[in-house]
Scaffold this motif. Structure first.
Motif, short mmCIF file in Angstrom:
data_model
loop_
_atom_site.label_atom_id
_atom_site.label_comp_id
_atom_site.label_asym_id
_atom_site.label_seq_id
_atom_site.Cartn_x
_atom_site.Cartn_y
_atom_site.Cartn_z
N PRO A 54 0.83 -1.21 0.00
CA PRO A 54 0.00 0.00 0.00
C PRO A 54 0.86 1.26 0.00
N ALA A 56 0.86 5.62 -1.54
CA ALA A 56 0.25 6.72 -2.29
C ALA A 56 1.29 7.81 -2.49
N VAL A 65 -1.82 5.23 -6.40
CA VAL A 65 -2.17 4.43 -5.22
C VAL A 65 -1.95 2.96 -5.58
N THR A 66 -1.21 2.23 -4.75
CA THR A 66 -0.98 0.81 -4.98
C THR A 66 -1.77 -0.01 -3.97
N MET A 68 -4.84 -1.10 -3.89
CA MET A 68 -6.10 -0.44 -3.52
C MET A 68 -7.25 -1.45 -3.53
N VAL A 80 -8.19 -6.52 -5.32
CA VAL A 80 -7.21 -5.47 -5.04
C VAL A 80 -6.56 -5.06 -6.35
#
Length: 214
Positions: A54, A56, A65-66, A68, A80
């Protein structure tokens, strides 16, 4: 009280890609809960490691954003996203979501990867109340993005695949094995599936139980 208009089962976004690659593989993973890793899945896992953390960050008008979490309650899907970019729209003083899915290897002849990306877009549209017209697939072998239009044809294929996977899960039966070298030889589940050995009506789980009895 449960909303009767919403599906009972939540389908994982990854199941859509599994189904279009091989319905039997999808059932082995999502019905029989069988999973094995080979060099191809290991390469894919390594490729996803950075995106799975995660994070941003913002750079040049793009907020990234990873890992998510995504969902669409109406369609009954969740998962995800590897990466979601939010592109700043100066004229509208808003952001437009742009999903990016990471894949090992190179672009494929079938549309399984595109369907998984489209499903992410459908989740983002539901969550953010905005229309998403395109996303991208990033392939580890080519190290390049391929832009994918989230058009009516792809949306219809994606929704149809969601329905097919839901029916497969509800039925609870694994489709019979059928050996296809170009597909089976690269599958991490080939030793569990045993497509060249299993009978047409014998599931992998039943095969293992029979071996234990012997």
């Amino acid at each position: 009280m449960t909303n009767s208009s919403q599906p009972d089962e939540t389908i994982a976004l990854s199941a859509l890609q599994h189904y279009l690659f091989c319905a039997r593989q999808c059932a082995l993973i999502h019905v029989e809960q069988i999973w094995s890793e080979n060099i191809f899945t290991a390469e894919g896992r390594v490729l996803h490691e950075q995106a799975d953390k995660p994070l941003a960050e913002s750079r040049r008008g793009v907020r990234t954003v990873t890992a998510m979490p995504l969902s669409n309650a109406e369609l009954g899907i969740a998962g995800v996203a590897d990466v979601v970019e939010f592109h700043r729209l100066e004229a509208e003083r808003a952001e437009r979501a742009y999903p990016v899915e990471y894949k090992r290897g190179k672009p494929k002849a079938h549309r399984a990867d595109e369907v998984q990306l489209c499903a992410q877009a459908l989740c983002l549209e539901s969550m953010l109340k905005q229309s998403i017209g395109e996303g991208a697939l990033f392939y580890g072998k080519t190290r390049r993005r391929r832009v994918v239009a989230i058009d009516a044809e792809l949306r219809a294929l994606t929704i149809g695949t969601i329905g097919a996977v839901r029916a497969l899960v509800r039925d609870g039966r694994t489709p019979p094995a059928r050996y296809e070298p170009h597909r089976c030889d690269s599958c991490s589940l080939i030793d569990d599936c045993r497509p060249q050995m299993l009978g047409r009506h014998l599931s992998a789980k039943a095969w293992f139980e029979a071996q234990l009895e012997d």
